[in-house]
Design a protein around this motif. Structure first.
Motif: not given
Length: 399
Positions: A376-391
């Protein structure tokens, strides 16, 4: 009728979740990453957090949501978190647990098996569960406003459209719920769910009083938002083949709207541009995908079922470039961060590709666990989450 789901599909058949033995499963191992790779763009980690235990082995593509500078994320073990999207500061967290015998709590058993991710509009947060519930929560603190039980799993995020919250269940039904009370206002029952399909549903798209979605039998469908009546449908896949797997034609990605044109794809089907008001095809080309699409400028970006990343001219469907370097790494759907395409892979790596020519530009390892949800991209950052909840939140440019 009993249904069977496949978590991830390749050119033949693959079921991947958590720990993988490619030799044992008789599938192609991920293409090795070049050890001498030199990035052409700087990537820095801005902040990181943990959201419960993520999706685990559920096969659900958990994805955060960002609204008004707040990031909301959930896990299948009953945790919902709200963070300041810029800094990662936790604003609130809610955990659900069973009441157990005689009212005693059980910290090891979640009461709400959240799935897909939250949808947020105003002060309403709506989220579905793997046991067929939909919760309406207060987005300011996570307190419950309403709860409704539906007859089947809710795999993906609801969509909030003013006074209606639209939800799709795994049995093919689409519901219009009252956003204030959760009361059911209408239901559309397609009645055409195949015995074998992909695990999951693409997010619903609501625009101009119409609900658009891809069906489990390979159709792009448009419904009236006010009453759920079908307006039109367009076939994305013919479902041809000698076996059930070859005939599988699930349209499991999200539907994109760019101007008045819709873009959609299907497994064992076509990539298609469709005129939104009429449902008339503008162009179509053979392309098999199990993920959502992305648009940047005149480029339509997609990942095929061998995890090759493609760019097409969105006005004609003509090829622009193809990147083979991440083949069989079972990529997420693509996202766009500035001039780059961002995807996650099965080994926990995040990759950045140049939109202009598809060249690999950077990579970071979030963890050693698979990434399934679209970044997910917003405010110049990209946010990524794995299957164990590490964001993790990443920024492009100097540290």
């Amino acid at each position: 009728m009993k249904r069977f789901w496949l978590i991830v599909l390749t050119g033949s058949l693959v079921a991947l979740a958590g720990c993988h033995s490619f030799k044992k499963e008789n599938i192609q191992p991920p293409t090795p990453l070049a050890k001498d790779f030199k990035p052409t763009v700087q990537v820095s980690k801005v902040w990181s957090a943990r959201v419960g235990h993520g999706a685990g082995v559920s096969g659900v593509r958990m994805r955060p949501t960002i609204v008004d500078g707040v990031l909301y994320a959930a896990s299948t073990d009953g945790v919902i978190d709200a963070f300041d999207a810029a800094t990662g500061k936790q604003l609130w967290e809610k955990k659900t647990r069973t009441h157990g015998w005689f009212g005693w709590g059980d910290s090891k058993r979640p009461d709400a098996f959240y799935s897909g991710g939250p949808a947020v509009s105003g002060d309403l947060l709506a989220i579905g569960t793997l046991d067929g519930h939909v919760y309406g929560l207060n987005a300011k603190d996570g307190s419950q406003r309403w709860l409704i039980a539906l007859p089947s799993e809710v795999i993906d995020s609801p969509t909030i459209a003013g006074q209606l919250t639209i939800v799709r269940t795994q049995d093919g039904r689409v519901y219009g719920l009252d956003s204030n009370t959760g009361e059911r206002r209408w239901v559309n029952d397609q009645g055409n769910v195949p015995l074998l399909s992909l695990r999951g549903n693409g997010p619903l798209l609501v625009a101009n009083g119409v609900v658009f979605f891809g069906s489990d039998d390979g159709k792009l469908i448009a419904l009236r938002l006010d009453n759920g009546e079908k307006l039109w449908e367009q076939k994305l896949s013919t479902g041809e083949g000698r076996t059930d797997i070859e005939r599988m034609n699930d349209a499991d990605g999200s539907i994109l709207l760019d101007g008045s044109n819709l873009y959609a794809g299907a497994y064992h089907g076509s990539l298609m541009s469709v005129d939104g008001p009429s449902g008339r095809p503008v162009w179509a080309r053979p392309f098999s995908t199990y993920t959502s699409l992305a648009v940047s400028g005149n480029s339509l970006l997609a990942v095929n079922d061998d995890s090759q990343v493609w760019a097409f001219d969105k006005s004609s469907g003509a090829d622009m470039w193809k990147q083979d370097g991440l083949k069989y790494r079972w990529l997420t759907a693509p996202a766009v961060q500035g001039d780059y395409v961002v995807v996650g892979d099965i080994e926990g790596y995040v990759h950045w590709l140049q939109i202009g020519d598809g060249a690999l530009a950077a990579r970071e390892r979030l963890s050693k666990k698979a990434i399934r949800g679209q970044p997910v991209v917003a405010g110049g950052l990209v946010y990524v989450i794995d299957v164990q909840g590490h964001l993790v939140a990443y920024r492009l440019g100097a540290k």
